[in-house]
Design a protein around this motif. Structure first.
Motif, short mmCIF file in Angstrom:
data_model
loop_
_atom_site.label_atom_id
_atom_site.label_comp_id
_atom_site.label_asym_id
_atom_site.label_seq_id
_atom_site.Cartn_x
_atom_site.Cartn_y
_atom_site.Cartn_z
N THR A 83 0.38 -6.50 -0.85
CA THR A 83 -0.59 -5.43 -0.64
C THR A 83 0.16 -4.11 -0.65
O THR A 83 1.15 -3.94 0.07
CB THR A 83 -1.31 -5.63 0.70
OG1 THR A 83 -1.96 -6.90 0.69
CG2 THR A 83 -2.34 -4.54 0.94
N THR A 86 1.34 -0.27 0.00
CA THR A 86 1.35 0.61 1.17
C THR A 86 0.51 1.86 0.88
O THR A 86 0.18 2.15 -0.27
CB THR A 86 2.78 1.06 1.50
OG1 THR A 86 3.28 1.83 0.38
CG2 THR A 86 3.70 -0.13 1.77
N TRP A 89 1.62 4.87 0.99
CA TRP A 89 2.44 5.77 0.16
C TRP A 89 2.42 5.33 -1.29
O TRP A 89 2.30 6.17 -2.20
CB TRP A 89 3.85 5.83 0.73
CG TRP A 89 4.78 6.77 0.02
CD1 TRP A 89 6.04 6.49 -0.41
CD2 TRP A 89 4.56 8.15 -0.33
NE1 TRP A 89 6.61 7.59 -1.01
CE2 TRP A 89 5.71 8.63 -0.97
CE3 TRP A 89 3.48 9.01 -0.17
CZ2 TRP A 89 5.83 9.93 -1.46
CZ3 TRP A 89 3.59 10.32 -0.66
CH2 TRP A 89 4.76 10.76 -1.29
N HIS A 90 2.53 4.04 -1.55
CA HIS A 90 2.45 3.52 -2.92
C HIS A 90 1.14 3.95 -3.56
O HIS A 90 1.10 4.47 -4.68
CB HIS A 90 2.56 1.99 -2.90
CG HIS A 90 2.35 1.36 -4.24
ND1 HIS A 90 1.09 1.13 -4.76
CD2 HIS A 90 3.24 0.91 -5.15
CE1 HIS A 90 1.21 0.56 -5.96
NE2 HIS A 90 2.50 0.42 -6.20
N SER A 98 7.72 -0.67 -5.00
CA SER A 98 7.59 -0.75 -3.55
C SER A 98 8.06 -2.12 -3.10
O SER A 98 8.32 -3.00 -3.94
CB SER A 98 6.16 -0.45 -3.12
OG SER A 98 5.25 -1.36 -3.69
#
Length: 175
Positions: A29, A31, A33-34, A101
């Motif tokens: 999953t 984040t 920020w991603h 990520s």
């Protein structure tokens, strides 16, 4: 369990899974920020529409019967954009972008560039987000991708072959 292409295609669309050698891989999953970085890149690339392109993602790219990937950002030629489609062919992709990520490092840095190049996708960008944003740009060469630049804070991405994709890295950082 190894699936056939037809078995995989019968599954409902889901951009958190990919098919590699007929095996379903569930992706980590993303984040906040991603997702913020991917969204900022999509927004920054929206001007591509003036040049005959559409920006979307993540969306499945059918690299082969038993190989499907979901780049975080995909730029396709306008004539190949279908608002009802949940997948696209690699020959319709002008630019694929992966945001690295936790959980995607090896795929985004080593596996996907080889797969995308073998499928003939003209441009690939890899966006490193930790410890800071760095956009690595690549263009298809005779034997895979050739790096065309690394862009960091204060830079304007100005990669050869995608001049329409000039973006200010700070706009991505401030997402």
């Amino acid at each position: 369990m190894v699936l056939t292409a037809d078995e995989y295609d019968a599954l409902p669309p889901n951009n958190l899974r990919e098919l590699v050698d007929g095996v379903v891989r569930v992706m980590a999953t993303p984040t906040f920020w991603h997702q913020d970085v991917a969204d900022a890149l999509k927004n920054a690339l929206r001007g591509a529409g003036e040049h005959g392109y559409r920006v979307s993602g993540p969306i499945e790219v059918r690299l082969g019967n038993l190989l499907r990937r979901n780049p975080d950002v995909v730029v396709v030629r306008r004539e190949h954009y279908d608002r009802r489609a949940s997948r696209v062919l690699p020959e319709h992709v002008v630019l694929a972008v992966e945001v690295v990520s936790p959980g995607s490092e090896t795929d985004d840095r080593r596996e996907k560039p080889v797969e995308y190049a073998e499928a003939g996708m003209e441009h690939y960008w890899r966006v490193e987000i930790d410890p800071e944003i760095a956009i690595h740009t690549f263009r298809l060469g005779d034997n895979g991708y050739l790096e065309t630049g690394v862009w960091k804070a204060g830079d304007v991405v100005d990669a050869p072959g995608v001049r329409w994709a000039r973006i200010l890295v700070d706009d991505i950082i401030d997402a």
